[in-house]
Scaffold this active site. Sequence first.
Site, PDB file in Angstrom:
ATOM      1  N   LYS A 106      98.219  49.340  29.641  1.00  0.00           N
ATOM      2  CA  LYS A 106      97.810  49.691  31.069  1.00  0.00           C
ATOM      3  C   LYS A 106      98.143  50.818  31.550  1.00  0.00           C
ATOM      4  O   LYS A 106      97.273  51.475  32.629  1.00  0.00           O
ATOM      5  CB  LYS A 106      98.254  48.265  31.830  1.00  0.00           C
ATOM      6  CG  LYS A 106      97.785  46.963  31.456  1.00  0.00           C
ATOM      7  CD  LYS A 106      97.699  46.206  32.581  1.00  0.00           C
ATOM      8  CE  LYS A 106      96.554  44.941  32.330  1.00  0.00           C
ATOM      9  NZ  LYS A 106      97.338  43.756  31.376  1.00  0.00           N
ATOM     10  N   GLU A 133      95.868  45.251  42.408  1.00  0.00           N
ATOM     11  CA  GLU A 133      95.820  43.845  42.286  1.00  0.00           C
ATOM     12  C   GLU A 133      96.726  43.859  41.090  1.00  0.00           C
ATOM     13  O   GLU A 133      96.456  44.336  40.292  1.00  0.00           O
ATOM     14  CB  GLU A 133      94.686  43.115  42.328  1.00  0.00           C
ATOM     15  CG  GLU A 133      94.077  43.120  40.868  1.00  0.00           C
ATOM     16  CD  GLU A 133      93.603  44.553  40.358  1.00  0.00           C
ATOM     17  OE1 GLU A 133      93.462  45.665  41.105  1.00  0.00           O
ATOM     18  OE2 GLU A 133      93.284  44.859  39.182  1.00  0.00           O
ATOM     19  N   SER A 155      98.188  45.357  21.871  1.00  0.00           N
ATOM     20  CA  SER A 155      98.079  45.792  23.299  1.00  0.00           C
ATOM     21  C   SER A 155      99.536  46.097  24.098  1.00  0.00           C
ATOM     22  O   SER A 155      99.465  46.675  25.103  1.00  0.00           O
ATOM     23  CB  SER A 155      97.020  44.854  23.854  1.00  0.00           C
ATOM     24  OG  SER A 155      97.488  43.673  24.075  1.00  0.00           O
TER      25      SER A 155
HETATM   26  C1  LIG Z   1      96.658  42.960  30.634  1.00  0.00           C
HETATM   27  C2  LIG Z   1      97.271  42.587  29.479  1.00  0.00           C
HETATM   28  C3  LIG Z   1      95.908  42.340  28.433  1.00  0.00           C
HETATM   29  C4  LIG Z   1      94.709  42.201  29.209  1.00  0.00           C
HETATM   30  O1  LIG Z   1      93.749  42.851  29.570  1.00  0.00           O
HETATM   31  P1  LIG Z   1      92.529  43.834  28.893  1.00  0.00           P
HETATM   32  O2  LIG Z   1      92.073  44.455  30.125  1.00  0.00           O
HETATM   33  O3  LIG Z   1      91.594  42.574  28.328  1.00  0.00           O
HETATM   34  O4  LIG Z   1      93.252  44.540  27.971  1.00  0.00           O
HETATM   35  C5  LIG Z   1      96.161  42.348  27.048  1.00  0.00           C
HETATM   36  N1  LIG Z   1      97.332  42.770  26.780  1.00  0.00           N
HETATM   37  C6  LIG Z   1      98.648  43.052  27.330  1.00  0.00           C
HETATM   38  C7  LIG Z   1      99.825  43.480  26.683  1.00  0.00           C
HETATM   39  C8  LIG Z   1      98.370  43.101  28.857  1.00  0.00           C
HETATM   40  O5  LIG Z   1      99.413  43.438  29.585  1.00  0.00           O
END
Ligand SMILES: *Cc1c(COP(=O)(O)O)cnc(C)c1O
Length: 393
Positions: free
Chosen positions: A85, A107, A377
């Site tokens: 993020k 948000e 992610s």
């Molecule tokens: C917020 C988040 C997501 C989901 O958000 P996307 O916009 O679909 O990437 C996925 N993995 C992690 C670690 C997150 O913090």
Amino acid sequence: MKAKGYFGEFGGSFVAETLLQPLRELGQAFESAKRSKPFQRELDSLLRDYAGRPTALTYCSTLSRRLGFKVYLKREDLLHTGAHKLNNALGQALLARTMKKKRLIAETGAGQHGVATAVAAARLGLKAEVYMGTVDMERQKPNVQRMRLCGAEVRPVPSGSKTLKDAINEALRDWSASFEDTHYLLGSVLGPHPFPSMVAHFQSVIGREARRQLLKTEGRLPDQVIACVGGGSNSIGVFQAFLGEPSVKLTGVEAGGHGIRSGLHAARFAGTPDAGVGVVHGTRTFVLQDAFGQIKNTHSVSAGLDYPAVGPMHARLRADGRVEYVSATDPEALKAFTLLSEAEGIIPALESAHALAHLSRLKGKLKRDAIVLVNLSGRGDKDLDTACKELNL
Ligand SMILES: *Cc1c(COP(=O)(O)O)cnc(C)c1O
């Protein structure tokens, strides 16, 4: 030709008239920033020297042996604050400063985007206020503390379901009255134009790096790329680099919760191909809604995937057949969470564990030298309480 910000029949800019002008200005500022060398240089330096890019590409030898094909992870879990993020938060915060805005609003649901915004604001000398449902504030206390430590104000939202969608409503309401000096730092490839394109641009660094790193180590492109899909930003971030390569299969994994038939899930694409198209938070896309168009309550063990709508680009990629969307249930994700921790010593975020869960389904179906890239992610520290409770650890 359709107006800007459409992806086929999806996307657009469905907002109150007061927001059309600030959105137009934001779109123009973004287009010039994209072409500006000084902007790009400053963002590159923030991503490298502050956030820790490039993130590693890790070959998983144990997992590969067990599954019978080659598994590589793109390590967004190693980025500062522990998830992808921050790529977007730094990009937008820098853009806000270029536009002479003094204040950021955002948000947050799980709190990860709120933390990324608070951190980016602190680094760039901006004020940050983050809207968060009171239910989420209770569930995600450490992230509330992180935001406050970094000087952000957390604004409790006690209305509606007291979760993310209510927080977005409040942030949009704030922005309608404050856009003169305030930038709305939206957290995923959602919302009205230009947000989806802009967030996708700031996350595209993931796929660019992964492609270069894989070409360097393996000398060829992957056969498959897998990512989890909440709003859709980490997946778009990695997919973009491979969209023009028909030999690369792309798979997005949504949250299957307690299973599709239970109705307790966040798999927006699990219905029939055109069921569930609606307008939510300024964009036309797939939404989990009832027969009266009311947004349904969603469920996932992973807070970051627990959202009723998906980014409009994904709706288009699915309609075109370019990306396949599947879902993984809570138990499948928890199993993958344990598997990666044991096999490789990497504790994944529960969101990312959904992408990993799809790997196990490919066992025995691919050649030994097949290459599968998974976008990891985020890291799982934030999920230890939830996961250990579920796993009776
Ligand atoms: C917020 C988040 C997501 C989901 O958000 P996307 O916009 O679909 O990437 C996925 N993995 C992690 C670690 C997150 O913090």
